[in-house]
Design a protein around this motif. Structure first.
Motif, short mmCIF file in Angstrom:
data_model
loop_
_atom_site.label_atom_id
_atom_site.label_comp_id
_atom_site.label_asym_id
_atom_site.label_seq_id
_atom_site.Cartn_x
_atom_site.Cartn_y
_atom_site.Cartn_z
N ILE A 1 -5.49 -8.39 -14.09
CA ILE A 1 -4.22 -8.93 -13.58
C ILE A 1 -4.15 -10.43 -13.82
CG2 ILE A 1 -2.95 -9.40 -11.45
CD1 ILE A 1 -3.85 -6.67 -10.43
N PRO A 2 -3.01 -10.96 -14.27
CA PRO A 2 -2.86 -12.41 -14.44
C PRO A 2 -2.60 -13.10 -13.10
CG PRO A 2 -0.84 -11.30 -15.12
CD PRO A 2 -1.83 -10.21 -14.78
N HIS A 3 -3.63 -13.74 -12.55
CA HIS A 3 -3.55 -14.34 -11.22
C HIS A 3 -2.87 -15.71 -11.29
CE1 HIS A 3 -6.17 -11.21 -9.66
NE2 HIS A 3 -6.99 -11.43 -10.68
N SER A 4 -2.08 -16.01 -10.27
CA SER A 4 -1.34 -17.27 -10.25
C SER A 4 -2.12 -18.40 -9.58
CB SER A 4 -0.01 -17.08 -9.53
OG SER A 4 -0.21 -16.66 -8.19
N ALA A 5 -3.06 -18.06 -8.68
CA ALA A 5 -3.78 -19.07 -7.91
C ALA A 5 -5.20 -18.57 -7.63
CB ALA A 5 -3.04 -19.38 -6.61
N CYS A 6 -5.95 -19.35 -6.87
CA CYS A 6 -7.34 -19.00 -6.55
C CYS A 6 -7.39 -18.25 -5.21
CB CYS A 6 -8.19 -20.25 -6.47
SG CYS A 6 -8.29 -21.18 -8.01
N TYR A 7 -7.88 -17.03 -5.25
CA TYR A 7 -7.97 -16.18 -4.07
C TYR A 7 -9.26 -15.38 -4.09
CZ TYR A 7 -3.25 -16.77 -2.18
OH TYR A 7 -2.13 -17.28 -1.60
N ASN A 8 -9.79 -15.10 -2.90
CA ASN A 8 -10.80 -14.06 -2.72
C ASN A 8 -10.11 -12.75 -2.38
OD1 ASN A 8 -13.27 -15.51 -3.03
ND2 ASN A 8 -13.05 -16.37 -0.97
N PHE A 9 -10.70 -11.66 -2.86
CA PHE A 9 -10.29 -10.32 -2.45
C PHE A 9 -11.52 -9.64 -1.85
CE2 PHE A 9 -7.41 -11.47 -5.86
CZ PHE A 9 -6.17 -11.07 -5.39
N SER A 10 -11.47 -9.30 -0.57
CA SER A 10 -12.55 -8.58 0.09
C SER A 10 -12.29 -7.09 -0.03
CB SER A 10 -12.67 -9.00 1.56
OG SER A 10 -11.41 -8.92 2.22
N ILE A 11 -13.30 -6.33 -0.48
CA ILE A 11 -13.09 -4.92 -0.83
C ILE A 11 -14.24 -4.06 -0.34
CG2 ILE A 11 -12.54 -3.33 -2.73
CD1 ILE A 11 -12.00 -5.78 -4.49
N GLY A 12 -13.92 -2.86 0.13
CA GLY A 12 -14.92 -1.86 0.46
C GLY A 12 -14.36 -0.47 0.22
#
Length: 337
Positions: free
Chosen positions: A191-202
């Protein structure tokens, strides 16, 4: 203190008709509609937006068409307001999460002025059923799908900000079509991200990860049994994209690391996050840092526990039962900020 509320949307239909139903919530809440008009661009590159959506989530174009019809808007206008594409920079925003092999718990911290106030349980034709808090209509702050995949966003910075997809739309794309943490990681890499983010996943298989994503790079952080996620990148490759001041985020990291050696149940961890006396609960709403909701999910029994700030009510949902056709009785949650 001010009273606030979150509406609960339950929808089982094709994506277009779900969009029409979603539009009703915005017609009944003109203040958030006007807020989106202020913070979004009047026009966006529709062909490029459609190209990205067609690649990752064509059904969301149908939902967007439904919102346009329901709100009596042209498609380009609805897309500028709700697509999450080419959205101007958003500052602040905080979130803390714990991910274990047994459950996922997190708080969302921001301002009520840019909060949809909708918790959706949807079962679109052709994609996975999911439950989560809406952001900018189509998007999600966090949520879980019928496969037991749970995900949430955590703002890091606007370094290298560019035209792209907002993280709340990325979350929706993941929930609609990914079954596992590994599948979510692969999608988030593309995915082309627009900004800096964390994604927490489980996921229900016990696979935990934090995806550190920026417009320039994506890196994966792993741990075996318990992970925490806040509002800064931790890997060497990504640390240079953090904000100048991350003291508060690091303080929450140290607090959450203290749970590693403790046997805490899903219900107990949920209480740790939602209580106003918790180091994870914030009330600085005027400066875009107040806790708005707590969302959690237990993999073993598909149990959602969620509430909004200072609410006396907790939604306790057997998500498997909901997916199998049993609606919940609640229509809204009331809280205080």
């Amino acid at each position: 203190m001010t009273n606030f509320a979150v509406d609960i949307l339950q929808a089982r239909d094709n994506s277009f008709k779900i969009g029409v139903q979603l539009a009703d919530f915005f017609k009944n809440n003109p203040s958030i509609f006007k807020a989106f008009e202020v913070i979004t661009k009047p026009e966006i590159d529709i062909p490029n937006m459609k190209s990205i959506y067609t690649t990752f989530a064509p059904q969301l174009l149908e939902e967007l068409e439904g919102m346009a019809q329901g709100l009596n808007l042209s498609f380009p206008k609805a897309a500028s307001l709700f697509s999450g594409y080419d959205v101007p920079k958003t500052e602040a925003m905080g979130c803390s999460a714990i991910i274990t092999k047994d459950y996922y718990v997190r708080n969302y911290d921001f301002t009520p002025d840019l909060y949809d106030g909708i918790f959706s349980l949807i079962q679109p034709e052709g994609t996975f059923a999911s439950a989560g808090y809406n952001l900018q209509g189509l998007g999600r702050h966090d949520g879980v799908n019928k496969k037991g995949l749970v995900i949430g966003l955590h703002f890091v910075s606007n370094n290298d900000y560019t035209v792209g997809i907002s993280p709340w739309i990325s979350i929706r794309m993941v929930l609609d079509s990914c079954s596992t943490t590994e599948e979510a990681i692969e999608m988030l890499k593309e995915i082309p991200h627009s900004a800096c983010y964390n994604f927490s996943i489980g996921d229900k298989n016990g696979s935990l990860a934090v995806v550190e994503a920026s417009p320039l790079n994506v890196n994966i952080r792993r741990e075996e049994s318990l992970m925490s996620c806040e509002n800064h990148f931790r890997t060497i490759e990504m640390k240079n994209q953090n904000r100048v001041s991350i003291d508060g985020s690091m303080k929450r990291e140290q607090y959450l690391k203290g749970f590693k050696e403790k046997a805490i149940t899903h219900e107990e961890m949920f209480e740790q996050f939602k209580e106003t006396t918790s180091p994870l609960f914030f009330t600085d709403y005027d400066n875009l840092f107040g806790t708005l909701h707590t969302f959690s999910y237990s993999y073993a029994n598909a149990r959602i526990l969620t509430t909004i700030a200072q609410s006396s009510e907790v939604l306790d949902i057997d998500f498997n039962e909901w997916v199998n056709g049993k609606n919940i009785d609640q229509h809204f949650l009331k809280g205080i900020i």
